[in-house]
Design a protein around this motif. Sequence first.
Motif, PDB file in Angstrom:
ATOM      1  N   THR A 169      66.250  49.442  46.759  1.00 25.43           N
ATOM      2  CA  THR A 169      65.144  49.994  45.967  1.00 25.43           C
ATOM      3  C   THR A 169      65.584  51.322  45.350  1.00 25.43           C
TER       4      THR A 169
ATOM      5  N   THR B  96      58.566  53.769  42.042  1.00 26.13           N
ATOM      6  CA  THR B  96      59.553  52.704  42.252  1.00 26.13           C
ATOM      7  C   THR B  96      59.845  52.016  40.925  1.00 26.13           C
TER       8      THR B  96
ATOM      9  N   GLN C  12      61.880  48.822  38.664  1.00 26.67           N
ATOM     10  CA  GLN C  12      62.113  47.377  38.792  1.00 26.67           C
ATOM     11  C   GLN C  12      63.505  47.022  38.278  1.00 26.67           C
TER      12      GLN C  12
END
Length: 498
Positions: A347, A354, A356
Amino acid sequence: MQHWDIWGRKYTMLGLLAYYDISEDNKALVAAKKLADHLLTQVGSGKVDIVKTGNYHGMPSSSILEPMVLLYKHTGDARYLDFAKYIAAQWETPDGPQLISKALDGVNVGDRFSFPKVWWGWENGQKAYEMMSCYEGLLELYRITGEPSYLKSSEMAVQNIIDTEINVAGSGTAFECFYHGGQRQTEPTYHTMETCVTFTWIKLCNNLLRLTANPMYADQIEKTVYNALLASMKYDGSQIAKYSPLEGQRQHGEEQCGMHINCCNANGPRAFTLLPKMAFTTAANEIMVNLYSESTANVQLSSKNKISVQQKTTYPVGDQIELIVLPDKPEKFTLSLRIPAWSGQSTVSLNGETVQGVQPGSYYKIDREWKKGDKVVLTLDMSGRLIKLNGYQAIMRGPVLLARDSRFADGFVDETAVVQNKDSRVVLVQEEKKPEHIWMSFTAPLVLGTDLEGDGRNAKPIHFCDFASAGDTWTYESRYRVWIKQTLNVMNAAYKPY
Ligand SMILES: [Zn+2]
């Protein structure tokens, strides 16, 4: 001009040129030129053929290609470039090592020539350190000439080494030669993982990383550094081993040439000093983070704005890496994070959000205007991975290979056992209490003394440490082993590199 004569001149030239680079002392450059000029009176068209000098189809002598190209870069004297081209051309003659054509034809590095009658002689074409040194020179010649076959053959040779030779610790060879070590690494191997091989492998991968920006090369470097390279160094930094086998005990290498050191004592430190330069690299408008460790890089991109990137981490003990970006003035550029191929679940967050699309085996690129204090957090998948080969099992955690060590006194390190796993994932429990000179310690569930999978009810927590710490008393008190034997009948399944 036989044996290691021209090979020795190569290192004298490399030393003189490196000294010239840092000191700008013209005497060093003049000395390097005199050395090259003298060689040109002895070797070349109508004189002695370079591939007929020394051992291993002339590979040690031919590796003088690297400083010869560097000398051309420094002087612009076409005679040195002509000599470099002469070396590459002689490789492809019937007596030559055929480093370009055999690589392009996909011939395995362990099958380049038939098995030699004399191992330390001219007809052995599988000597690893010397072969890789020749590709190093070829890449320097590629930088000058742009000849595509020089880059392509080097890339194909390196891919072949990954596919057929590099072991779980990121090195390989038997008796310092390529030998299908990928497949055969579970067998006891004499004179394996020479530190010169380990170092040259790192250097060659780094050379290709700089030319291609392919993160695969950085993955290879990382595996080799945390395992084969770190294992070669004694706990107090006083020694570099000549060989670091996957089982046994650590020991000193022999003395060479009437001196109190050997080749690996000299090359090991060179590998460690490469690491800071490899950790971060830059392109015109990009900063690539290749290696993760507590560090700070101060760089300038094309705008000449001063940019600092700090890494705060305990990796590879911990799984999290914090990167703080500190440009003098806000600037738009790309920050590229290497996502290792082994990290199935990674991640990335940017200033707490966060992101992608993080893919293993690639760079995750963040292209934006960076301001002082922007923070990126990368979390990697450090779960235990079970690797099976030839009826044996090994465990890796992130880039780190694990090993049993007799200092833990929890059984016989060579016994048959079954490592309990689910979908090739092993539950590792970190242990704070550990013997002296051990960096990381974990337990893994093993069923001892059986070759049957069973239902795992008899599993016991058995200690493992990082491979680099295994055996690190350098005495008989610590016998260690990477590959745990599972089945009594060894089956040679098709080999896949890890
Ligand atoms: Zn060596």
